[in-house]
Design an enzyme around this catalytic site. Structure first.
Site, PDB file in Angstrom:
ATOM      1  N   HIS A 150     -39.177  -1.096   8.186  1.00 42.45           N
ATOM      2  CA  HIS A 150     -38.407  -1.619   7.056  1.00 42.45           C
ATOM      3  C   HIS A 150     -36.926  -1.416   7.331  1.00 42.45           C
ATOM      4  O   HIS A 150     -36.381  -0.340   7.043  1.00 42.45           O
ATOM      5  CB  HIS A 150     -38.754  -0.860   5.769  1.00 42.45           C
ATOM      6  CG  HIS A 150     -40.125  -1.140   5.243  1.00 42.45           C
ATOM      7  ND1 HIS A 150     -40.762  -0.297   4.345  1.00 42.45           N
ATOM      8  CD2 HIS A 150     -40.985  -2.169   5.464  1.00 42.45           C
ATOM      9  CE1 HIS A 150     -41.956  -0.804   4.040  1.00 42.45           C
ATOM     10  NE2 HIS A 150     -42.122  -1.930   4.709  1.00 42.45           N
ATOM     11  N   HIS A 158     -34.179   5.939   9.909  1.00 43.79           N
ATOM     12  CA  HIS A 158     -33.003   5.801  10.785  1.00 43.79           C
ATOM     13  C   HIS A 158     -31.774   5.541   9.911  1.00 43.79           C
ATOM     14  O   HIS A 158     -31.898   5.068   8.793  1.00 43.79           O
ATOM     15  CB  HIS A 158     -33.221   4.682  11.800  1.00 43.79           C
ATOM     16  CG  HIS A 158     -34.011   5.152  12.986  1.00 43.79           C
ATOM     17  ND1 HIS A 158     -33.607   4.969  14.283  1.00 43.79           N
ATOM     18  CD2 HIS A 158     -35.182   5.841  13.046  1.00 43.79           C
ATOM     19  CE1 HIS A 158     -34.499   5.509  15.097  1.00 43.79           C
ATOM     20  NE2 HIS A 158     -35.470   6.033  14.379  1.00 43.79           N
ATOM     21  N   GLU A 159     -30.610   5.868  10.462  1.00 40.37           N
ATOM     22  CA  GLU A 159     -29.368   5.887   9.663  1.00 40.37           C
ATOM     23  C   GLU A 159     -29.658   6.607   8.343  1.00 40.37           C
ATOM     24  O   GLU A 159     -29.372   6.105   7.250  1.00 40.37           O
ATOM     25  CB  GLU A 159     -28.820   4.476   9.386  1.00 40.37           C
ATOM     26  CG  GLU A 159     -28.474   3.690  10.612  1.00 40.37           C
ATOM     27  CD  GLU A 159     -29.722   3.132  11.311  1.00 40.37           C
ATOM     28  OE1 GLU A 159     -30.608   2.637  10.615  1.00 40.37           O
ATOM     29  OE2 GLU A 159     -29.803   3.219  12.553  1.00 40.37           O
ATOM     30  N   GLU A 161     -33.558   9.791  12.400  1.00 38.99           N
ATOM     31  CA  GLU A 161     -32.551   9.666  13.448  1.00 38.99           C
ATOM     32  C   GLU A 161     -31.401  10.626  13.078  1.00 38.99           C
ATOM     33  O   GLU A 161     -31.549  11.825  13.208  1.00 38.99           O
ATOM     34  CB  GLU A 161     -32.112   8.206  13.545  1.00 38.99           C
ATOM     35  CG  GLU A 161     -31.298   7.880  14.767  1.00 38.99           C
ATOM     36  CD  GLU A 161     -30.772   6.445  14.725  1.00 38.99           C
ATOM     37  OE1 GLU A 161     -30.735   5.802  15.774  1.00 38.99           O
ATOM     38  OE2 GLU A 161     -30.370   5.979  13.642  1.00 38.99           O
ATOM     39  N   GLU A 184     -30.750   4.496  21.773  1.00 44.24           N
ATOM     40  CA  GLU A 184     -30.250   3.120  21.633  1.00 44.24           C
ATOM     41  C   GLU A 184     -28.811   2.968  22.141  1.00 44.24           C
ATOM     42  O   GLU A 184     -28.432   1.908  22.623  1.00 44.24           O
ATOM     43  CB  GLU A 184     -30.352   2.658  20.175  1.00 44.24           C
ATOM     44  CG  GLU A 184     -29.527   3.506  19.213  1.00 44.24           C
ATOM     45  CD  GLU A 184     -29.669   3.087  17.750  1.00 44.24           C
ATOM     46  OE1 GLU A 184     -30.502   2.223  17.449  1.00 44.24           O
ATOM     47  OE2 GLU A 184     -28.933   3.643  16.909  1.00 44.24           O
TER      48      GLU A 184
HETATM   49  C1  NOJ Z   1     -30.963   0.995  14.170  1.00 49.52           C
HETATM   50  C2  NOJ Z   1     -32.108   1.869  14.560  1.00 49.52           C
HETATM   51  O1  NOJ Z   1     -31.645   3.139  14.958  1.00 49.52           O
HETATM   52  C3  NOJ Z   1     -32.860   1.184  15.655  1.00 49.52           C
HETATM   53  O2  NOJ Z   1     -33.888   2.027  16.136  1.00 49.52           O
HETATM   54  C4  NOJ Z   1     -33.395  -0.123  15.157  1.00 49.52           C
HETATM   55  O3  NOJ Z   1     -34.015  -0.803  16.221  1.00 49.52           O
HETATM   56  C5  NOJ Z   1     -32.286  -1.005  14.588  1.00 49.52           C
HETATM   57  N1  NOJ Z   1     -31.467  -0.269  13.682  1.00 49.52           N
HETATM   58  C6  NOJ Z   1     -32.843  -2.206  13.846  1.00 49.52           C
HETATM   59  O4  NOJ Z   1     -33.505  -1.815  12.690  1.00 49.52           O
HETATM   60 CA    CA Z   2     -29.280   4.031  14.649  1.00 46.58          CA
END
Ligand code: NOJ
Ligand code: CA
Length: 702
Positions: A400, A479-480, A498, A504
């Protein structure tokens, strides 16, 4: 030596001299007379082992505390207090009321974690601060609850029930941490547009601006400290602002209307935490943050799934695939089945698929309101994919991405979790990419508001998501995210997150993660909790050449070491399947390494230089070691005292080859087997930007 440093050391001497006198007097029940001849009553509480002594008092009506470790002051006299809108401040004209004390020594177990058995052992002191003459502050003053453990201190504000004015708005929190400005600090800036995703800075503390927590400090005496918070619930996240050299003040992320915290009395703040250790690895071996969180509120959590996963993910980051529709769309039914076959063949339990749902076309960074969390793209059949997974013993890991539009997400969240639950999904990765505007909500009047990712609104949003997911037996990997403050103890389905620069950045970051980044994370970000770093990239330059400015800046062996060093109960094998198929010998370690541990011991390390961590698998006698270094080659000698004397081990070692170097020769790796016994030290050479991964296989298990 600067003028500031001179006056600081003078101050320290005076304070530490008075400190010993004060300790003596307070033992005898005397009051301490502070220079300036103001009478202040001080109360003290010690850690169970007596090493940490915390003192609390009032000077000229202002509440304060001080912390000493091993006879040395590590937090000098620091203010306490909160200020409210529409109520007189509670940080002046106060006196200490009747103190209550308690102690606890209890054992508890983690359903999953770095270690199974935990000990929560502290001495507590609840200190009420009472207005000497009522100024119209909140009724009944406030209290600070202090808990002193052998590995540090936690304290929180407690606002009692109110006669009137039940709704309170905090406009300032005065908490200070007065540290030695000559300490070295490892820190990332706070309130930046990129949340927690910055490279760490290593500077004298005096050069820190506004920093996120955890922030790690090393005093000139070599004592290591980490300042953070625990159990961040219904409150604003705290960063630290340096007001004067060494003086860090709590700085709470405000709401879009400027208020810091909106609360209903009675309430309490999160714990403000100070981890204290004689050396760098002592911080990693501390359980303070978890011990300051409340026990599991979810009951039976056997549905929380740990394990390893692969995914249609790195391919988007290196531009082989796209999230959005088109000829390079990654999330197709066909590709999903290919990844599921690969997962099943190699013993992975999950397959993450990003870009499966409508809304990724165009500028998805800034169009969160377009995301559907239930509608798939036409070339992705959710039912077919999840049925295929079920038949092959693999589960889809859901995704999501909200792009920060929390109102759009919350409106669909219930349906989205119900759909995933029906399709057998047990883990959902959420995302809050919101690089420009921040977290968005549409308020009661239909107006779009922009909130901080660690403000009270977002803190509460994350918990709403985690609780809603729990009702559907789904675990969350955000994440974020908002930073981790140990809430996995209370909500064990908050499985990972994260909250730092992950892998990434090696795909597109300018600059990418430096070799020292992963030698800093274990001593900073990782003190907060698990991280979904997504290790295991085997192709370091993805066709761009080893000279390319953006590439993975590690050796192959270091990628393997990350599985042990960077803890998470879910670990991704992040690279493309074809890159693993090219290096089956190295891939074997990823197949063998568990993600859930009975015990973990940080063996050796210095912040930003190197680290070696040993972990024992749950349900077995095998131990694993991950060791890694920054850009410097080095030899580490690891004591093997933790092994079981009755067991014979064969160490399967994956180490840098003799000429390995992250820059020019990242793939040179030696794989060898040697017998190991308890007590015989292990020497490991780590290449520049290198590492080592070891499985110590118990040959004669008990
Ligand atoms: C940032 C996330 O850290 C990454 O894992 C993800 O692929 C992208 N956003 C897209 O949602
Ligand atoms: Ca990220």
């Amino acid at each position: 030596m600067s003028h500031q440093q001179i006056s600081f050391s003078w101050l320290r001497q005076v304070v530490s001299r008075n400190w010993h006198v004060a300790m003596l007097l307070s033992c005898l029940g005397f009051f301490l007379i502070i220079a300036g001849s103001v009478t202040a009553k001080e109360v003290a509480v010690k850690s169970p082992d007596g090493q940490i002594v915390l003192k609390v008092g009032v000077e000229r009506g202002v509440p304060h505390y001080t912390v000493a470790y091993d006879g040395k002051i590590v937090v000098m006299q620091s203010r306490l207090g909160v200020r409210f809108k529409l109520a007189a401040p509670l940080d002046e004209g106060m006196r200490v009321g009747k103190v209550t004390r308690a102690s606890l020594d209890r054992r508890w177990e983690q359903p999953w974690g770095e270690r199974l058995k935990m000990r929560e052992h502290y001495n507590e002191m609840l200190v009420p601060f009472i207005e000497v003459a009522s100024k119209g502050g909140v009724s009944n003053g406030f209290a600070v609850r202090f808990r002193v453990f052998n590995d540090g201190v936690g304290f929180r504000y407690e606002i009692p029930p109110q006669d009137s004015r039940t709704h309170l708005e905090i406009v300032d929190e005065l908490t200070e941490f007065a540290m030695d400005p000559a300490s070295t600090a490892w820190w990332i800036p706070a309130r930046g547009w990129n949340r927690y995703e910055y490279l760490y800075k290593t500077t004298p503390l005096a050069e820190v601006g506004r920093a996120n927590t955890p922030i790690t400090l090393k005093t000139p005496d070599g004592i290591h400290l980490s300042l953070h918070e625990a159990a961040l619930v219904d409150y604003a996240g705290m960063s630290l602002d340096q007001k004067r050299p060494g003086l860090l003040k709590a700085d709470l992320a405000p709401w879009s209307d400027g208020v810091l915290v909106k609360a209903k009395a009675p309430f309490h703040s999160p714990w403000r935490t100070i981890q204290i250790a004689p050396d760098a690895v002592g911080l990693i071996n501390s359980n303070l943050i978890l011990n300051l969180n409340e026990p599991n509120k979810l009951g039976d959590v056997s549905w929380v799934e740990k394990g390893k996963y692969v995914g249609i993910w790195w391919g988007m980051h290196i531009k082989t695939y796209t999230w959005g529709s088109g000829p390079k769309h990654g999330a197709t039914t066909k590709n999903a089945k290919y990844y599921m076959d690969f997962a099943a063949k190699n013993g992975f339990s999950g397959v993450l698929i990003e870009g499966w749902n409508m809304g990724w076309d165009g500028d998805w960074f800034n169009n969160g309101s377009l995301f559907s969390f239930t509608q798939s793209y036409p070339d992705f059949d959710l039912r077919e994919v999840t049925d295929y997974g079920r038949a092959h013993g693999v589960r889809l890991i859901g995704h999501h991405e909200t792009s920060g539009d929390v109102s759009n997400y919350e409106a669909q969240m219930e349906d989205a979790f119900a759909l995933y639950e029906k399709r057998g999904v047990r883990i959902v990765k959420t995302g809050y990419v919101a690089d420009g505007g921040g977290i968005q909500r549409v308020d009661e009047n239909g107006i779009r508001r922009y909130e901080w990712h660690d403000g009270q609104f977002t803190v509460n949003h994350h918990l709403r998501v985690v609780k809603a997911a729990a009702r559907h037996h789904i675990s969350i990997n955000a994440h974020e995210p908002v930073k981790d403050t140990g809430l996995r103890r209370t909500y064990p389905n908050w499985i990972s997150r994260e909250g730092a620069r992950g892998q990434e950045y090696n795909a597109w970051g300018v600059p990418p993660n430096s070799p020292e980044h992963t030698a800093i994370l274990p001593f900073t970000r990782m003190l907060a909790g698990p991280m979904d770093f997504t290790p295991g990239i085997f192709d370091m330059d993805f066709g761009h050449g080893l000279d390319a400015p953006t590439r993975v800046q590690t050796t192959l062996a270091k990628q393997l070491a990350l599985y042990v060093v960077i803890y998470s109960p879910i670990q991704m094998a992040a690279d493309l399947p074809e890159n693993y198929e090219k290096r089956p010998e190295a891939f074997q370690f990823i197949k063998d390494v568990p993600t859930d541990w009975e015990d973990s011991i940080a063996l050796a390390g210095e912040v930003g230089d190197y680290v070696a961590i040993a972990r024992k698998a749950r349900n077995g006698d095998d131990w694993f070691i991950g060791a890694l270094t920054d850009e410097q080659a080095r030899t580490v000698v690891l004591p093997m005292n933790f092994l079981d004397a009755k067991i014979r081990y064969v160490a399967q070692i994956y180490r840098d080859g003799p000429k390995a170097d992250w820059k020019t020769n990242p793939y040179a790796m030696v794989i060898e087997e040697i017998p190991l016994v308890k007590g015989r030290p292990l020497r490991l050479w780590l290449a520049p930007g290198g590492g080592a991964a070891i499985r110590m296989h118990a040959v004669n298990s008990k």
